[in-house]
Scaffold this motif. Sequence first.
Motif, PDB file in Angstrom:
ATOM      1  N   LEU A 124      49.157  43.650  64.060  1.00  9.16           N
ATOM      2  CA  LEU A 124      47.252  43.391  63.990  1.00  9.16           C
ATOM      3  C   LEU A 124      46.930  42.955  62.647  1.00  9.16           C
ATOM      4  O   LEU A 124      46.047  42.150  62.537  1.00  9.16           O
ATOM      5  N   ASP A 125      48.116  43.744  61.749  1.00 13.17           N
ATOM      6  CA  ASP A 125      47.257  43.450  59.905  1.00 13.17           C
ATOM      7  C   ASP A 125      47.568  42.497  60.003  1.00 13.17           C
ATOM      8  O   ASP A 125      47.012  41.419  59.464  1.00 13.17           O
ATOM      9  N   HIS A 126      48.861  41.324  60.713  1.00 13.09           N
ATOM     10  CA  HIS A 126      48.566  39.762  60.995  1.00 13.09           C
ATOM     11  C   HIS A 126      47.456  38.300  60.914  1.00 13.09           C
ATOM     12  O   HIS A 126      46.546  37.996  60.532  1.00 13.09           O
ATOM     13  N   ILE A 127      46.917  38.976  61.742  1.00  8.31           N
ATOM     14  CA  ILE A 127      45.531  38.491  62.841  1.00  8.31           C
ATOM     15  C   ILE A 127      44.199  39.295  61.958  1.00  8.31           C
ATOM     16  O   ILE A 127      43.594  38.060  61.690  1.00  8.31           O
ATOM     17  N   PHE A 128      45.044  40.371  61.504  1.00 10.97           N
ATOM     18  CA  PHE A 128      43.445  40.927  60.423  1.00 10.97           C
ATOM     19  C   PHE A 128      43.439  39.860  59.382  1.00 10.97           C
ATOM     20  O   PHE A 128      42.313  39.647  58.864  1.00 10.97           O
ATOM     21  N   GLU A 129      44.486  39.806  59.119  1.00  3.60           N
ATOM     22  CA  GLU A 129      44.970  38.622  57.690  1.00  3.60           C
ATOM     23  C   GLU A 129      44.725  37.157  58.022  1.00  3.60           C
ATOM     24  O   GLU A 129      43.303  36.789  57.352  1.00  3.60           O
ATOM     25  N   ARG A 130      44.967  37.059  59.201  1.00  6.90           N
ATOM     26  CA  ARG A 130      44.484  35.302  59.456  1.00  6.90           C
ATOM     27  C   ARG A 130      43.313  35.017  59.850  1.00  6.90           C
ATOM     28  O   ARG A 130      42.414  33.744  59.244  1.00  6.90           O
TER      29      ARG A 130
ATOM     30  N   PHE B 218      40.346  37.150  59.371  1.00  7.92           N
ATOM     31  CA  PHE B 218      39.219  37.806  58.978  1.00  7.92           C
ATOM     32  C   PHE B 218      39.339  37.337  57.364  1.00  7.92           C
ATOM     33  O   PHE B 218      38.285  37.341  56.925  1.00  7.92           O
ATOM     34  N   LEU B 219      40.037  38.219  57.003  1.00 11.96           N
ATOM     35  CA  LEU B 219      40.502  37.811  55.072  1.00 11.96           C
ATOM     36  C   LEU B 219      40.189  36.810  54.486  1.00 11.96           C
ATOM     37  O   LEU B 219      39.756  36.598  53.483  1.00 11.96           O
ATOM     38  N   ILE B 220      41.181  35.481  55.431  1.00  9.53           N
ATOM     39  CA  ILE B 220      41.370  34.489  54.742  1.00  9.53           C
ATOM     40  C   ILE B 220      39.990  33.570  55.287  1.00  9.53           C
ATOM     41  O   ILE B 220      39.794  33.319  53.807  1.00  9.53           O
ATOM     42  N   PRO B 221      39.373  33.393  55.916  1.00 10.00           N
ATOM     43  CA  PRO B 221      38.001  33.308  55.914  1.00 10.00           C
ATOM     44  C   PRO B 221      37.139  33.547  54.604  1.00 10.00           C
ATOM     45  O   PRO B 221      36.037  32.968  54.457  1.00 10.00           O
ATOM     46  N   LEU B 222      36.919  35.530  55.272  1.00  7.98           N
ATOM     47  CA  LEU B 222      36.475  35.699  54.337  1.00  7.98           C
ATOM     48  C   LEU B 222      36.116  35.406  52.908  1.00  7.98           C
ATOM     49  O   LEU B 222      35.162  35.077  52.085  1.00  7.98           O
ATOM     50  N   SER B 223      38.000  35.128  52.449  1.00  9.31           N
ATOM     51  CA  SER B 223      38.272  34.458  51.317  1.00  9.31           C
ATOM     52  C   SER B 223      37.020  33.428  50.391  1.00  9.31           C
ATOM     53  O   SER B 223      37.098  33.245  49.097  1.00  9.31           O
ATOM     54  N   GLN B 224      37.156  32.644  51.497  1.00 10.70           N
ATOM     55  CA  GLN B 224      36.631  31.304  51.596  1.00 10.70           C
ATOM     56  C   GLN B 224      35.022  31.466  51.403  1.00 10.70           C
ATOM     57  O   GLN B 224      33.860  30.162  50.743  1.00 10.70           O
TER      58      GLN B 224
END
Length: 573
Positions: free
Chosen positions: A290-296, A298-304
């Motif tokens: 789940l942490d990988h999906i959250f990073e992939r 949510f967090l990465i798109p949010l950083s952009q």
Amino acid sequence: MDTNKIQENIAIVGGGPAALFIVKHLVECKITPQKLTIFESFDRLGVGMPYGKMGAGTEHLANVSANELPLLAEDFESYVQRYPPKGFDSFFQENKVNPFEVIPRRLLGDYLEHSFHSYIEMARTLGISVDIRLNTCVEDIIPGNGGLPYRIVTTQGIIEAHAVILCTGHVWPRKNEGKTKSWYDSPYPPSKLSLKADFPVAIRGASLTAVDAIKTLARANGKFKERPQGGYDFELSEESVGFRIDLFSIRGFLPALRFHSEDKSFSSGWTMDRDEIIEYKAEHGGFVDLDHIFERNFLIPLSQRDPDFYATVKGLEIEEFTQTMLQLREDIDAIKLFMAEFKEAEKSIKRKQSISWKEALSAFSYAVNYPAKHFSAEDMVRHKKVLMPLISIVIASLPQASYHEIIALYEQDLLRTYAVGEKGEFVPNETGNGCKVTFEDEDNRFEENYKIFVDAIGQRPMHFNDLPFDGLKKGKVTSGFLYFKEEENAKKLIEEGAANVYRDDMGKYFMRVTGLAINDNFQALDRFGVADPALFIMAVPFISGINPDFSGLDFCDTAAERIVRTLVINGME
């Protein structure tokens, strides 16, 4: 004309939006089975429960606009120009459609029905024999006995099929409704809530389902009047002088408002594909984390999209992030928060700027569906207990018009919200009429009897035993399940009294989840994990245990695409 002929009869059980998108992808991919039989228990195709009289009145709105709809043969704006709608004057003004305005549900249903019939005609042009069975109840689906793989048992006889696709849609079981007077286990069909009430009415839930109930009950006991400067006033009927709606939910939150979205309709390209899932599992102990999906997703798109907001949350674990966002809501009165979010959403729409973290979270919620089947039991528990309470609020996308109606009721003290926590009780009154609501908060104990009660917490996940087709329950389908990553976590849950944790014949611990087991292509799995190449389950209430979120028509579109592709890949040509 190049077509992919498959010498099979396909049966679609359910004729709502899910079935529409199955036919769409058959036609667009030029997949031509010998025969296509569509079974629908009501009298219309395409509308299902949400978009016809069983789920909506003229007052109910979809939470999508024309620009957010998946592509169909004719776009919504062209359809409305050719078939000007009657009874939706406020939506269709000067023969124009605002592509960013939410669509009345019944109007959207008309469009989906028109689209369905258009695709049926295209299918027939391709040489597919299409048999439409309206007003037909499917009583059972049983394995074939020496003939085709399945037999569909209906009130009108038995039909054999090479493949069956379950598209049965929403399910609203009756528990107390019909036994306890003025107790409603759902607000559907809305016609049953056209009730005069000169006393308070209790509604359980604060989702879009609850808003549906509010809209119908309010109109039965008064009328909204639009203000010249915007918003509404509410005029209570003389015979409903004591009317009020008391809204009870776990946290007392109201749904988040629609805001400007920069993304197009969701697509299968947003999530992990099969090869990526296989590679990740091979390197991470057989699970997708789940942490990988959250990073992939949510967090990465949010950083952009929003580097500043990303900088404030990038170091937070999922639990910390969710608690932070929920705590911000809990620290503010529910109605004041509702008003503040409306202003934020209005600014987003006016400036055509998205609220980045909310849009990213909505995209994550959609993208998590497919890899969720490969989660460990521990991660599924985390997702449902930690993330979903926040996600369910954010993705609601309540239309602005609905906001104005809720505020109009609140301003006259005709709508009150209560946070009941996890231990709130809703039981039939001893008089056999209505409901007794009981809960305790930090300050006092609340106990009140209501003459009318509406359970509006939304679609509940269905269990194996809820499946109405006994023939499939005899070995063709099984309950959804996920294995534990760590044995100790399973043992701890067992010690705490968990009733859904088991140990298999190989000594591995697993957790049984709601609904049925399916693979990535929506094929039913048996208890040994073997996929049935001829049985597909696209009925959301029966797969939500391992398909934890769904996004309406977008879900139907992408799921149907996978199913149609699988029909060919399986060698049914």
